[in-house]
Motif scaffolding. Structure first.
Motif, PDB file in Angstrom:
ATOM      1  N   HIS A  36       0.801  -1.223   0.000  1.00 54.68           N
ATOM      2  CA  HIS A  36       0.000   0.000   0.000  1.00 54.68           C
ATOM      3  C   HIS A  36       0.834   1.273   0.000  1.00 54.68           C
ATOM      4  CE1 HIS A  36      -3.598  -2.388   0.647  1.00 54.68           C
ATOM      5  NE2 HIS A  36      -3.004  -2.983   1.668  1.00 54.68           N
ATOM      6  N   TYR A  39       0.698   3.805  -2.789  1.00 53.75           N
ATOM      7  CA  TYR A  39      -0.544   4.558  -2.940  1.00 53.75           C
ATOM      8  C   TYR A  39      -0.754   5.555  -1.810  1.00 53.75           C
ATOM      9  CZ  TYR A  39      -1.356   0.683  -6.143  1.00 53.75           C
ATOM     10  OH  TYR A  39      -1.224  -0.242  -7.141  1.00 53.75           O
ATOM     11  N   VAL A  43      -5.488   0.444   0.194  1.00 56.28           N
ATOM     12  CA  VAL A  43      -6.447   0.266  -0.892  1.00 56.28           C
ATOM     13  C   VAL A  43      -7.259  -0.983  -0.567  1.00 56.28           C
ATOM     14  CG1 VAL A  43      -6.755  -0.071  -3.369  1.00 56.28           C
ATOM     15  CG2 VAL A  43      -4.815   1.287  -2.520  1.00 56.28           C
ATOM     16  N   GLU A  45      -9.502  -2.995  -1.905  1.00 54.57           N
ATOM     17  CA  GLU A  45      -9.563  -4.139  -2.814  1.00 54.57           C
ATOM     18  C   GLU A  45      -8.246  -4.911  -2.839  1.00 54.57           C
ATOM     19  OE1 GLU A  45     -10.846  -6.940  -5.579  1.00 54.57           O
ATOM     20  OE2 GLU A  45     -11.967  -5.543  -4.315  1.00 54.57           O
TER      21      GLU A  45
END
Length: 354
Positions: A36, A39, A43, A45
């Motif tokens: 992660h 990002y 996230v 999903e």
């Protein structure tokens, strides 16, 4: 009694085994931080997909660590909420399936109850009743804990949790994910006095918290400034001081109000060294015992879920065949285990097969 615990509420995949006689006998955890980090945050999903890939191998590894076979397991505990619903469903589905295949009872555990009971994993465990400060990325609350399932929330955050405020402020300072620990490390080299941020809600009665305004204070204070390394460290130092002073002030108020003589600190922010130092000094000043789980059990883990599940299973509580998962689950809706099912569940648990 040997209980398998499973944790998949957010971005850690974990499995653990707790034995009623030997204590914690295995604990495995896989962190999704590298996944992660690119990002700048979790996230959902991607978290769910990674749990699907990692969970069964982690359970196998924990079983090997404990030298346990499926026939040795007395029950399965898993985090049923609160958390990311997709991530929760992965752990819940696996746990319920294993329990069904092994003909063992299963129990969905409240994530925050796991945190509140995490100090029970230590050799020197707190005794009921106690005051708990649960402070993490998603929650900040003060609760009196009279026993398993006997929780009264006496103070909570009206907006951002303390850990969330840490992460947001770290992002403003350009620090990498996860921001909270990075900000705490940067604060070690900060100078006191250059900035002054508010200590929210300390100037009014009550035990509630509010941390969203601190992020705004950082934005205002740094507007137009060149954020060199020392300036960022000075901001981090004052921000951490503001959060810690607020948490300590509310704990002192709650201890005086309740008259309780033990303070338990749980949750990811509970691993913060500055907070631990200040709370320990508070305990010495008030003659109060301050207790923490070890740092690895402050963040999300399956050991606390296995222990909480063990306490409820041993007291006679278990779920039906349904798969339980809920993104929102107020802590104060929990009830103590129902003793009337103890005999029935005891027969389900049965003696372990040789």
């Amino acid at each position: 009694m040997l209980v398998l615990g499973i944790e998949t509420s957010c971005d850690e995949t974990a499995a653990a085994l707790y034995d009623s006689e030997r204590g914690l006998v295995a604990h495995r955890l896989y962190s999704q931080v590298p996944l992660h980090a690119q990002y700048g945050g979790v996230v959902p999903e991607l978290a769910s997909r990674d749990h699907v890939q990692k969970l069964l191998p982690l359970i196998d590894a924990a079983m090997r660590d404990a030298g346990a076979r499926p026939n040795d397991i007395s029950g399965v505990a898993y985090t049923a909420g609160p958390g990311l619903i997709g991530a929760l469903l992965v752990g819940a589905s696996v746990a319920r399936s294993l329990a069904f295949a092994w003909s063992r009872p299963a129990i969905g555990v409240h994530h925050l109850e796991g945190h509140l009971l995490a100090p029970m994993l230590e050799a020197e465990a707190p005794e009921f009743p106690f005051l708990a400060l649960l402070v993490s990325g998603g929650h900040t609350l003060l609760a009196t804990v009279a026993g398993i399932g006997e929780y009264e929330i006496i103070g909570t955050s009206v907006d951002d949790a303390a850990g969330e405020a840490f992460d947001k402020t770290a992002k403003l300072l350009g620090l990498p994910y996860p921001g909270g620990p990075a900000l705490a490390r940067l604060a070690d080299s900060g100078r006191s006095g250059r900035f002054r941020f508010p200590r929210p809600m300390l100037d009014r009665p009550g035990l509630d918290f509010s941390f969203s305004g601190l992020k705004t204070a950082v934005v205002v204070a740094t507007r137009g400034l060149t954020l060199d390394e020392q300036t960022r460290a000075d901001v981090a130092r004052e921000f951490q001081d503001a959060v810690v002073e607020t948490l300590v002030g509310k704990c002192e108020r709650a201890l005086r109000q309740t008259g309780l003589e033990t303070l338990v600190v749980a949750g990811g922010v509970g691993a913060n060294r500055k907070l631990r130092t200040e709370l320990s000094e508070l305990g010495q000043r008030l003659g109060v015992r301050v207790m923490y789980p070890r740092p690895e059990f402050c963040t999300d883990n399956a050991a606390m879920i296995a222990y909480a599940g063990y306490r409820r299973l041993a007291a006679g509580q278990c779920d039906g065949l349904e798969i339980r998962a809920t993104a929102r689950w107020p802590l104060d809706t929990l009830q103590p285990p129902c003793a009337e099912r103890a005999d029935a569940v005891g027969s389900e648990l049965g003696p372990r097969d040789a």
